[in-house]
Design a protein around this motif. Structure first.
Motif, PDB file in Angstrom:
ATOM      1  N   PRO A   1      -2.239  13.247  13.297  1.00 58.71           N
ATOM      2  CA  PRO A   1      -1.733  12.075  12.583  1.00 58.71           C
ATOM      3  C   PRO A   1      -2.637  11.744  11.399  1.00 58.71           C
ATOM      4  O   PRO A   1      -3.851  11.915  11.482  1.00 58.71           O
ATOM      5  N   ALA A   2      -2.029  11.284  10.318  1.00 57.06           N
ATOM      6  CA  ALA A   2      -2.809  10.925   9.127  1.00 57.06           C
ATOM      7  C   ALA A   2      -3.836   9.857   9.499  1.00 57.06           C
ATOM      8  O   ALA A   2      -3.555   8.965  10.287  1.00 57.06           O
ATOM      9  N   VAL A   3      -5.044   9.985   8.950  1.00 54.35           N
ATOM     10  CA  VAL A   3      -6.081   8.994   9.223  1.00 54.35           C
ATOM     11  C   VAL A   3      -5.699   7.701   8.503  1.00 54.35           C
ATOM     12  O   VAL A   3      -5.524   7.671   7.291  1.00 54.35           O
ATOM     13  N   ARG A   4      -5.529   6.659   9.287  1.00 55.10           N
ATOM     14  CA  ARG A   4      -5.180   5.372   8.694  1.00 55.10           C
ATOM     15  C   ARG A   4      -6.452   4.615   8.353  1.00 55.10           C
ATOM     16  O   ARG A   4      -7.514   4.893   8.872  1.00 55.10           O
ATOM     17  N   SER A   5      -6.310   3.664   7.486  1.00 59.00           N
ATOM     18  CA  SER A   5      -7.440   2.815   7.130  1.00 59.00           C
ATOM     19  C   SER A   5      -7.951   2.106   8.380  1.00 59.00           C
ATOM     20  O   SER A   5      -7.195   1.817   9.293  1.00 59.00           O
ATOM     21  N   GLU A   6      -9.264   1.811   8.420  1.00 60.87           N
ATOM     22  CA  GLU A   6      -9.860   1.016   9.507  1.00 60.87           C
ATOM     23  C   GLU A   6      -9.041  -0.253   9.708  1.00 60.87           C
ATOM     24  O   GLU A   6      -8.652  -0.600  10.802  1.00 60.87           O
ATOM     25  N   ASN A   7      -8.825  -0.922   8.592  1.00 64.06           N
ATOM     26  CA  ASN A   7      -8.044  -2.146   8.617  1.00 64.06           C
ATOM     27  C   ASN A   7      -6.635  -1.806   8.156  1.00 64.06           C
ATOM     28  O   ASN A   7      -6.396  -1.535   6.999  1.00 64.06           O
ATOM     29  N   ARG A   8      -5.694  -1.804   9.104  1.00 64.83           N
ATOM     30  CA  ARG A   8      -4.331  -1.386   8.781  1.00 64.83           C
ATOM     31  C   ARG A   8      -3.590  -2.402   7.932  1.00 64.83           C
ATOM     32  O   ARG A   8      -2.558  -2.074   7.361  1.00 64.83           O
ATOM     33  N   LEU A   9      -4.090  -3.642   7.923  1.00 67.89           N
ATOM     34  CA  LEU A   9      -3.372  -4.678   7.183  1.00 67.89           C
ATOM     35  C   LEU A   9      -3.792  -4.636   5.711  1.00 67.89           C
ATOM     36  O   LEU A   9      -4.941  -4.912   5.374  1.00 67.89           O
ATOM     37  N   PRO A  10      -2.870  -4.289   4.811  1.00 71.58           N
ATOM     38  CA  PRO A  10      -3.243  -4.260   3.390  1.00 71.58           C
ATOM     39  C   PRO A  10      -3.628  -5.655   2.899  1.00 71.58           C
ATOM     40  O   PRO A  10      -3.225  -6.654   3.494  1.00 71.58           O
ATOM     41  N   PRO A  11      -4.410  -5.740   1.834  1.00 73.47           N
ATOM     42  CA  PRO A  11      -4.854  -7.037   1.328  1.00 73.47           C
ATOM     43  C   PRO A  11      -3.674  -7.955   1.011  1.00 73.47           C
ATOM     44  O   PRO A  11      -2.655  -7.493   0.491  1.00 73.47           O
ATOM     45  N   GLY A  12      -3.830  -9.227   1.344  1.00 69.29           N
ATOM     46  CA  GLY A  12      -2.797 -10.211   1.006  1.00 69.29           C
ATOM     47  C   GLY A  12      -1.603 -10.218   1.948  1.00 69.29           C
ATOM     48  O   GLY A  12      -0.655 -10.969   1.733  1.00 69.29           O
ATOM     49  N   GLN A  13      -1.634  -9.381   3.001  1.00 72.36           N
ATOM     50  CA  GLN A  13      -0.526  -9.315   3.952  1.00 72.36           C
ATOM     51  C   GLN A  13      -0.900 -10.036   5.249  1.00 72.36           C
ATOM     52  O   GLN A  13      -2.078 -10.177   5.583  1.00 72.36           O
ATOM     53  N   ARG A  14       0.107 -10.510   6.007  1.00 70.67           N
ATOM     54  CA  ARG A  14      -0.142 -11.024   7.354  1.00 70.67           C
ATOM     55  C   ARG A  14       0.782 -10.290   8.320  1.00 70.67           C
ATOM     56  O   ARG A  14       1.908  -9.919   7.957  1.00 70.67           O
ATOM     57  N   GLN A  15       0.279 -10.072   9.545  1.00 70.79           N
ATOM     58  CA  GLN A  15       1.058  -9.313  10.519  1.00 70.79           C
ATOM     59  C   GLN A  15       2.110 -10.212  11.167  1.00 70.79           C
ATOM     60  O   GLN A  15       1.809 -11.339  11.565  1.00 70.79           O
ATOM     61  N   VAL A  16       3.341  -9.707  11.262  1.00 71.18           N
ATOM     62  CA  VAL A  16       4.399 -10.427  11.983  1.00 71.18           C
ATOM     63  C   VAL A  16       4.882  -9.558  13.139  1.00 71.18           C
ATOM     64  O   VAL A  16       4.597  -8.353  13.188  1.00 71.18           O
ATOM     65  N   HIS A  17       5.581 -10.185  14.075  1.00 73.35           N
ATOM     66  CA  HIS A  17       6.078  -9.439  15.233  1.00 73.35           C
ATOM     67  C   HIS A  17       7.598  -9.471  15.320  1.00 73.35           C
ATOM     68  O   HIS A  17       8.179  -9.018  16.285  1.00 73.35           O
ATOM     69  N   ASN A  18       8.210 -10.031  14.313  1.00 68.23           N
ATOM     70  CA  ASN A  18       9.676  -9.951  14.218  1.00 68.23           C
ATOM     71  C   ASN A  18      10.014  -9.022  13.054  1.00 68.23           C
ATOM     72  O   ASN A  18       9.120  -8.516  12.389  1.00 68.23           O
ATOM     73  N   PHE A  19      11.277  -8.806  12.809  1.00 66.33           N
ATOM     74  CA  PHE A  19      11.699  -7.927  11.726  1.00 66.33           C
ATOM     75  C   PHE A  19      12.603  -8.754  10.811  1.00 66.33           C
ATOM     76  O   PHE A  19      13.804  -8.837  11.014  1.00 66.33           O
ATOM     77  N   PRO A  20      11.991  -9.438   9.807  1.00 67.67           N
ATOM     78  CA  PRO A  20      12.807 -10.269   8.917  1.00 67.67           C
ATOM     79  C   PRO A  20      13.849  -9.436   8.170  1.00 67.67           C
ATOM     80  O   PRO A  20      13.704  -8.214   8.053  1.00 67.67           O
ATOM     81  N   VAL A  21      14.874 -10.086   7.682  1.00 66.77           N
ATOM     82  CA  VAL A  21      15.930  -9.411   6.918  1.00 66.77           C
ATOM     83  C   VAL A  21      15.834  -9.852   5.462  1.00 66.77           C
ATOM     84  O   VAL A  21      15.775 -11.052   5.185  1.00 66.77           O
ATOM     85  N   LEU A  22      15.787  -8.885   4.547  1.00 66.38           N
ATOM     86  CA  LEU A  22      15.792  -9.202   3.120  1.00 66.38           C
ATOM     87  C   LEU A  22      16.899  -8.414   2.449  1.00 66.38           C
ATOM     88  O   LEU A  22      16.937  -7.192   2.559  1.00 66.38           O
ATOM     89  N   ASP A  23      17.796  -9.127   1.795  1.00 64.44           N
ATOM     90  CA  ASP A  23      18.887  -8.427   1.098  1.00 64.44           C
ATOM     91  C   ASP A  23      19.341  -9.269  -0.089  1.00 64.44           C
ATOM     92  O   ASP A  23      18.731 -10.293  -0.407  1.00 64.44           O
TER      93      ASP A  23
END
Ligand code: MTE
Ligand code: MO
Length: 222
Positions: free
Chosen positions: A34-56
């Protein structure tokens, strides 16, 4: 002086295509780590959510599989229009990836199943002149990516999410997933894929969003 290796004479895109093909062969054979992911998976300025919002765009196309088709054409040797059965008969690929929306939410460990973009490219055979890919959707949306980005080994056209058919509001029956870019670079309800010899900007790209859309450099707006 030894002769130059063969690939040094090829156009850059051709080299990228061959490198992607080799990566895919290793991945499909189960040999790719598997590709080596960043230590911190959350990119700058992002927050983790546990739902899947809809954008259209306020339009949710109704697309029963018998009415679905996917046209793939442009700078390719073998243009095709796939119906649902033909699409589903292509090699199936499952990948777990993180999903980053430019509106600052990220969801980790999204399991998508579908057809690897690489398998699509292998089917239509991009000409050496192909450098970019343009996507059109049933709701009037469009987006664009360099061919090299689309050949990454986590990019797919997904028909399922977490083991169930992709819900219509998330782009079902089939949508594009480009995990290493903000999510607007992945077209929901995709209907047409055009291989181009130049870049053409999509729906959000002409409205001030970044054309490169890299979450790790917060490349949100142009
Ligand atoms: N066809 C289509 N694809 C689209 C969009 C859209 O409006 N129409 N929105 C984009 C945006 S801005 C995001 S963040 C993601 C959202 O996907 P989701 O609704 O499944 O969360 O889809 C992208 N693909
Ligand atoms: Mo978005």
């Amino acid at each position: 002086m030894p002769p130059l290796p063969q690939c040094a004479k090829l156009a850059p895109v051709k080299e990228a295509y061959i490198a992607a093909k080799e990566r895919w062969a290793r991945k499909l054979a189960g040999k790719e780590k598997p590709a080596v992911r960043s230590e911190n998976r959350l990119p700058p300025g992002q927050r983790q959510v546990h739902n899947f919002p809809v954008l259209d765009l306020g339009i949710k196309p109704e697309l029963p599989p018998e009415k679905w088709s996917l046209k793939i054409h442009g700078h390719v040797e073998n243009p095709v229009t796939l119906d649902w059965a033909q699409f589903m008969a292509l090699p199936q690929f499952t990948d777990v990836s993180d999903f980053h929306c430019v509106t600052t939410w990220s969801q980790f460990d999204m399991e998508f199943q579908g057809v690897a973009f690489f398998s699509i490219a292998d089917l239509v055979k991009p000409k050496p002149s192909a450098t970019h890919v343009f996507f059109k959707s049933h709701d009037g949306y469009s987006t664009n990516n360099p061919l090299e980005v689309m050949l990454d080994d986590d990019v797919l056209i997904a028909h399922s999410w977490n083991g169930a058919p992709l819900p219509a509001e998330h782009g079902g029956p089939a949508r594009v997933i480009v995990p290493k870019r903000y999510a607007w670079k992945g077209a929901k309800w995709v209907r047409e894929i055009t291989f181009l010899d130049r870049d053409i900007l999509g729906f959000w790209e002409v409205r001030g969003y970044s054309n490169t859309a890299d979450p790790w450099t917060e490349d949100r707006f142009s």
